[in-house]
Write an enzyme that holds these catalytic residues in place. Structure first.
Site, mmCIF file in Angstrom:
data_model
loop_
_atom_site.group_PDB
_atom_site.id
_atom_site.type_symbol
_atom_site.label_atom_id
_atom_site.label_comp_id
_atom_site.label_asym_id
_atom_site.label_seq_id
_atom_site.Cartn_x
_atom_site.Cartn_y
_atom_site.Cartn_z
ATOM 1 N N SER A 43 0.817 -1.215 0.000
ATOM 2 C CA SER A 43 0.000 0.000 0.000
ATOM 3 C C SER A 43 0.849 1.262 0.000
ATOM 4 O O SER A 43 2.011 1.263 0.406
ATOM 5 C CB SER A 43 -0.915 0.019 1.223
ATOM 6 O OG SER A 43 -1.595 -1.192 1.364
HETATM 7 N N1 SAH Z 1 -1.031 -4.581 3.770
HETATM 8 C C1 SAH Z 1 -0.222 -5.077 2.683
HETATM 9 C C2 SAH Z 1 -0.844 -4.866 1.332
HETATM 10 C C3 SAH Z 1 -1.840 -5.903 1.080
HETATM 11 S S1 SAH Z 1 -2.410 -6.129 -0.582
HETATM 12 C C4 SAH Z 1 1.169 -4.484 2.715
HETATM 13 O O1 SAH Z 1 1.401 -3.538 3.483
HETATM 14 O O2 SAH Z 1 2.033 -4.995 2.000
HETATM 15 C C5 SAH Z 1 -3.818 -7.108 -0.170
HETATM 16 C C6 SAH Z 1 -3.512 -8.482 0.337
HETATM 17 O O3 SAH Z 1 -4.748 -9.069 0.732
HETATM 18 C C7 SAH Z 1 -2.898 -9.408 -0.717
HETATM 19 O O4 SAH Z 1 -1.712 -9.955 -0.226
HETATM 20 C C8 SAH Z 1 -3.977 -10.481 -0.913
HETATM 21 O O5 SAH Z 1 -3.454 -11.779 -1.185
HETATM 22 C C9 SAH Z 1 -4.690 -10.447 0.438
HETATM 23 N N2 SAH Z 1 -6.044 -10.995 0.445
HETATM 24 C C10 SAH Z 1 -7.011 -10.870 -0.498
HETATM 25 N N3 SAH Z 1 -8.133 -11.500 -0.093
HETATM 26 C C11 SAH Z 1 -7.876 -12.024 1.138
HETATM 27 C C12 SAH Z 1 -8.640 -12.784 2.080
HETATM 28 N N4 SAH Z 1 -9.908 -13.149 1.834
HETATM 29 N N5 SAH Z 1 -8.043 -13.152 3.235
HETATM 30 C C13 SAH Z 1 -6.766 -12.806 3.507
HETATM 31 N N6 SAH Z 1 -5.994 -12.096 2.660
HETATM 32 C C14 SAH Z 1 -6.540 -11.698 1.487
#
Ligand code: SAH
Length: 206
Positions: free
Chosen positions: A52
């Site tokens: 993010s």
């Molecule tokens: N907070 C992270 C960015 C996350 S991007 C950082 O600082 O790097 C969003 C993430 O959510 C991705 O890794 C994706 O695989 C995950 N994601 C999507 N759907 C999900 C779910 N149902 N449960 C857990 N993780 C999920």
């Protein structure tokens, strides 16, 4: 990053700024994008996901209303960057990621930085993590068409759910607070996240 991107946009909370200043984002960014680690941009990470944008990480952390005793659930570990920022302020962070390889890399990075008040879980975070509920804050870093019921149900009294709500393209950052009589709600601004992949949000596509 704090002086150029966060303060000018009105983020002045000392605890949030201190946490943002103390977590090295370059530790979480793919090596070929290192020169952009402190730009205010989301960046691509493996498995078509993103780390993010710093401003949004700071804003979500502020809206989560954390204190030193807070028990926090994060949904979407990704690189573990936001996990580290939350862990700087809170008592403990549980973070759920659906992709095991991302969770494993995040675990390694967090260990290397000595962040030890986190527990990483592989699974569908839209269902929360009932084992450690209730939480003072739940921070969802993937977009959902609505606030998933299981997450609202795992909020402690006065706990806050911070979540991007909208379609696959654009969303509003929404906050839901569990007060005695009602769920209080407000909006913190527009944002853009990858979808929350779950039968209770957007169905799996990868
Ligand atoms: N907070 C992270 C960015 C996350 S991007 C950082 O600082 O790097 C969003 C993430 O959510 C991705 O890794 C994706 O695989 C995950 N994601 C999507 N759907 C999900 C779910 N149902 N449960 C857990 N993780 C999920």
């Amino acid at each position: 990053m704090v002086r150029r991107h966060l303060l000018p946009r009105g983020l002045t909370d000392r605890r949030v700024l201190a946490a943002m200043a103390s977590v090295p984002r370059e530790h979480f960014v793919p090596p070929e994008l290192m020169d952009r680690a402190y730009a205010d941009l989301p960046l691509p990470i493996p498995r078509r996901q993103t780390i993010s944008q710093p401003y949004i990480v700071a804003l979500m952390t502020f809206e989560a209303g954390l204190g030193r005793n807070s028990r926090v659930l994060e949904v979407g570990t990704g690189t573990g960057y936001h996990t580290a920022v939350l862990a700087k302020i809170a008592f403990h962070v549980w973070s759920v990621e659906r992709l095991e390889d991302l969770s494993n890399s995040a675990e390694r990075r967090l260990k290397e930085l000595g962040v030890d008040n986190v527990t990483l879980i592989v699974g569908d975070g839209a269902l929360g993590h009932p084992g450690a509920a209730p939480y003072d804050a739940i921070v969802v870093t993937a977009a959902s068409p609505a606030a998933p019921q299981p997450l609202l149900a795992q909020l402690a009294g006065y706990g806050r759910l911070v979540i991007p709500v909208g379609d696959r393209i654009e969303q509003m950052l929404r906050i839901y607070q569990n007060t005695t009589h009602e769920i209080r709600q407000w909006t913190a601004g527009p944002c853009r996240f990858v979808p929350l992949v779950s039968p209770v949000a957007f169905d799996a596509e990868v």
